[in-house]
Design a protein around this motif. Structure first.
Motif, PDB file in Angstrom:
ATOM      1  N   MET A   1       0.310  -0.981  -0.171  1.00  0.00           N
ATOM      2  CA  MET A   1      -0.597  -0.580   0.210  1.00  0.00           C
ATOM      3  C   MET A   1       0.705   1.355   0.296  1.00  0.00           C
ATOM      4  SD  MET A   1      -3.515   0.747  -0.325  1.00  0.00           S
ATOM      5  CE  MET A   1      -4.515   2.447   0.237  1.00  0.00           C
ATOM      6  N   LEU A   2       1.547   1.313   1.202  1.00  0.00           N
ATOM      7  CA  LEU A   2       2.665   2.396   1.234  1.00  0.00           C
ATOM      8  C   LEU A   2       3.832   2.504  -0.107  1.00  0.00           C
ATOM      9  CD1 LEU A   2       4.101   3.187   4.735  1.00  0.00           C
ATOM     10  CD2 LEU A   2       2.811   4.734   3.602  1.00  0.00           C
ATOM     11  N   VAL A   3       3.647   1.130  -0.683  1.00  0.00           N
ATOM     12  CA  VAL A   3       4.956   1.352  -1.685  1.00  0.00           C
ATOM     13  C   VAL A   3       4.069   1.887  -2.548  1.00  0.00           C
ATOM     14  CG1 VAL A   3       6.741  -0.030  -2.868  1.00  0.00           C
ATOM     15  CG2 VAL A   3       6.436  -0.524  -0.614  1.00  0.00           C
ATOM     16  N   ALA A   4       2.884   1.265  -2.879  1.00  0.00           N
ATOM     17  CA  ALA A   4       2.062   1.280  -4.692  1.00  0.00           C
ATOM     18  C   ALA A   4       2.242   3.223  -4.327  1.00  0.00           C
ATOM     19  CB  ALA A   4       1.030   0.935  -4.393  1.00  0.00           C
ATOM     20  N   GLY A   5       1.674   3.783  -3.008  1.00  0.00           N
ATOM     21  CA  GLY A   5       1.284   5.212  -2.689  1.00  0.00           C
ATOM     22  C   GLY A   5       2.380   5.903  -3.402  1.00  0.00           C
ATOM     23  N   THR A  46      20.947   4.270   0.136  1.00  0.00           N
ATOM     24  CA  THR A  46      19.957   3.210  -0.014  1.00  0.00           C
ATOM     25  C   THR A  46      18.038   3.597  -0.521  1.00  0.00           C
ATOM     26  OG1 THR A  46      21.506   1.915   1.825  1.00  0.00           O
ATOM     27  CG2 THR A  46      19.059   0.944   0.820  1.00  0.00           C
ATOM     28  N   PHE A  47      18.642   4.850  -0.008  1.00  0.00           N
ATOM     29  CA  PHE A  47      17.327   5.288  -0.032  1.00  0.00           C
ATOM     30  C   PHE A  47      16.472   6.095  -1.424  1.00  0.00           C
ATOM     31  CE2 PHE A  47      16.302   4.052   4.630  1.00  0.00           C
ATOM     32  CZ  PHE A  47      14.813   3.642   4.257  1.00  0.00           C
ATOM     33  N   THR A  48      17.165   6.505  -1.404  1.00  0.00           N
ATOM     34  CA  THR A  48      18.260   6.934  -3.038  1.00  0.00           C
ATOM     35  C   THR A  48      17.166   6.413  -3.945  1.00  0.00           C
ATOM     36  OG1 THR A  48      19.114   8.947  -2.570  1.00  0.00           O
ATOM     37  CG2 THR A  48      18.439   8.791  -4.609  1.00  0.00           C
ATOM     38  N   LYS A  49      18.746   4.593  -4.150  1.00  0.00           N
ATOM     39  CA  LYS A  49      18.395   4.286  -4.869  1.00  0.00           C
ATOM     40  C   LYS A  49      16.615   3.247  -5.111  1.00  0.00           C
ATOM     41  CE  LYS A  49      23.066   2.869  -5.126  1.00  0.00           C
ATOM     42  NZ  LYS A  49      24.177   2.182  -4.904  1.00  0.00           N
ATOM     43  N   ALA A  50      16.409   3.020  -3.902  1.00  0.00           N
ATOM     44  CA  ALA A  50      15.111   2.439  -3.806  1.00  0.00           C
ATOM     45  C   ALA A  50      14.020   3.298  -4.312  1.00  0.00           C
ATOM     46  CB  ALA A  50      14.751   2.276  -2.157  1.00  0.00           C
ATOM     47  N   TYR A  51      13.657   4.232  -4.470  1.00  0.00           N
ATOM     48  CA  TYR A  51      12.743   5.587  -4.699  1.00  0.00           C
ATOM     49  C   TYR A  51      12.942   5.108  -6.148  1.00  0.00           C
ATOM     50  CZ  TYR A  51      10.334  10.108  -6.270  1.00  0.00           C
ATOM     51  OH  TYR A  51       9.675  11.527  -6.046  1.00  0.00           O
ATOM     52  N   PHE A  52      14.319   5.218  -6.288  1.00  0.00           N
ATOM     53  CA  PHE A  52      13.832   5.266  -8.843  1.00  0.00           C
ATOM     54  C   PHE A  52      13.540   3.648  -8.678  1.00  0.00           C
ATOM     55  CE2 PHE A  52      16.279   9.243  -7.751  1.00  0.00           C
ATOM     56  CZ  PHE A  52      15.265  10.064  -8.108  1.00  0.00           C
ATOM     57  N   ALA A  53      14.007   3.044  -8.022  1.00  0.00           N
ATOM     58  CA  ALA A  53      13.272   1.102  -7.829  1.00  0.00           C
ATOM     59  C   ALA A  53      12.473   1.080  -7.634  1.00  0.00           C
ATOM     60  CB  ALA A  53      14.942   0.299  -7.996  1.00  0.00           C
ATOM     61  N   ASP A  55       9.371   0.850  -9.410  1.00  0.00           N
ATOM     62  CA  ASP A  55       8.961   0.104  -9.824  1.00  0.00           C
ATOM     63  C   ASP A  55       9.126  -1.120 -10.731  1.00  0.00           C
ATOM     64  OD1 ASP A  55      11.191   1.470 -10.598  1.00  0.00           O
ATOM     65  OD2 ASP A  55       9.814   2.355 -12.757  1.00  0.00           O
ATOM     66  N   SER A  56      10.006  -1.399  -9.659  1.00  0.00           N
ATOM     67  CA  SER A  56      10.643  -2.940  -9.885  1.00  0.00           C
ATOM     68  C   SER A  56      10.674  -3.825  -9.129  1.00  0.00           C
ATOM     69  CB  SER A  56      12.764  -2.886 -11.082  1.00  0.00           C
ATOM     70  OG  SER A  56      12.988  -2.610  -9.046  1.00  0.00           O
ATOM     71  N   TYR A  57       9.941  -3.099  -7.786  1.00  0.00           N
ATOM     72  CA  TYR A  57       9.424  -4.009  -6.962  1.00  0.00           C
ATOM     73  C   TYR A  57       7.972  -4.768  -6.915  1.00  0.00           C
ATOM     74  CZ  TYR A  57       8.434  -5.389  -1.992  1.00  0.00           C
ATOM     75  OH  TYR A  57       7.614  -5.702  -1.284  1.00  0.00           O
TER      76      TYR A  57
END
Lengths: 182, 141
Positions: A1-5, A46-53, A55-57
């Motif tokens: 839910m949070l990830v989708a948001g 880590t969070f910067t990379k996660a932000y841009f990735a 949609d791959s999660y």
């Protein structure tokens, strides 16, 4: 839910993800780095990379998001270890005579009760600076974090046999480094 | 046996060193709760977005150019075919070499020779006679 948001561009959802997992990422980073600034750098990276990735999660459970984030944190730490080895100040990691004598004493006094013993953090960091980034990564994940070879392979995108070979070589290298102090 | 024991001892010492090199709980907690980390991360994200937008323009142009390559190659091939075809159409047909030319070589330029050396015209000897006769006539005058 949070990830989708967060993936849809909801900044508050991403901030909530950050607040929820920052301690976990900090803990992962602290397995490789002792200084606060270094740990902060890994959290940020880590969070910067996660932000841009995001949609791959494709996971759906919270646990898998944590695992996904751990993978990014481990890879960020690995990149940081490699960058640190290329810096010229790395030459300062050589132990002088006094430090060599001190670490030899600490290692010998630990004896068999090694689980409860600790050596000086600075000396340990200097000693481990002699290992390559790959050696340091695989030994930390195996011996400190207790991950399995398969888990490390998945985390690093290496093959299982590469992890095994790397672990074997890393252990042999660390033995060579420590032999002169024991 | 002694070697094995030494290796085990070294491995235990290795684990001790690895554990000792990790960050303390206090340092880890301080890093995790630092108020500046989130701000710095947002700045890093903004910077990365700006960089991606800049390189994204070049990238899209490159992708369009790459898609145009087959079309450009086709146009080049068609142009080459048209050039060759039009050159063949406008080129004069190769003159047929007469037996006399084969024997006496290509005649020099000149109205008389051009006319006289045509395929159905008089032979070289006849031409020679005509010229001699004319010169003789002029001389006689």
């Amino acid at each position: 839910m949070l990830v989708a948001g967060a993936n849809a561009g909801d900044d508050l959802a991403f901030e909530e993800l950050f607040n929820r997992y920052r301690r976990h990422v900090a803990y992962t980073a602290s397995r490789f780095f002792a200084r606060r600034e270094q740990i902060e750098e890994i959290i940020q990276d880590t969070f910067t990379k996660a932000y841009f990735a995001l949609d791959s999660y494709h996971g759906t459970h919270e646990k898998s998001f944590k695992a996904w984030l751990t993978q990014i944190a481990v890879n960020s730490s690995y990149d940081q270890l490699r960058r640190a080895r290329r810096r010229p100040e790395q030459a300062l990691s050589d132990l002088n005579d006094t430090e060599s004598h001190e670490i030899a004493l600490q290692l010998r006094s630990a004896g068999r009760d090694i689980e409860s013993a600790l050596v000086s953090r600075d000396l340990a960091v200097k000693l481990l600076a002699r290992l390559s980034a790959e050696d340091r990564l695989v030994l930390t994940l195996l011996d400190v974090e207790g991950f399995s070879v398969a888990e490390i392979a998945e985390m690093t995108s290496w093959s299982v046999s590469k992890v095994k070979v790397r672990a074997h070589r890393a252990r042999a290298h660390l033995r060579r480094v420590l032999r002169r102090y024991l | 046996m002694a070697n094995r024991q030494t290796d085990e001892q070294l491995d235990r010492a290795g684990r001790l060193v690895l554990r000792s090199a990790t960050g303390s709980e206090a340092e880890t907690e301080a890093a995790a709760t630092s108020p500046f980390v989130f701000t710095r991360m947002r700045a890093a994200i903004a910077e990365e977005e700006r960089r991606r937008n800049e390189t994204g323009g070049w990238l899209s142009m490159f992708l369009v150019a790459r898609r145009a390559v087959p079309a450009m190659a086709l146009v080049a091939v068609l142009a080459a075919i048209l050039t060759v075809w039009s050159a063949q159409l406008s080129a004069p047909s190769a003159p047929v070499q007469s037996d006399e030319e084969a024997l006496f070589g290509t005649p020099a330029a000149g109205v008389e020779q051009t006319v006289l050396a045509s395929r159905n015209g008089p032979s070289k000897d006849e031409v020679f006679n005509i010229v001699v006769d004319r010169n003789y006539g002029e001389g006689a005058k």
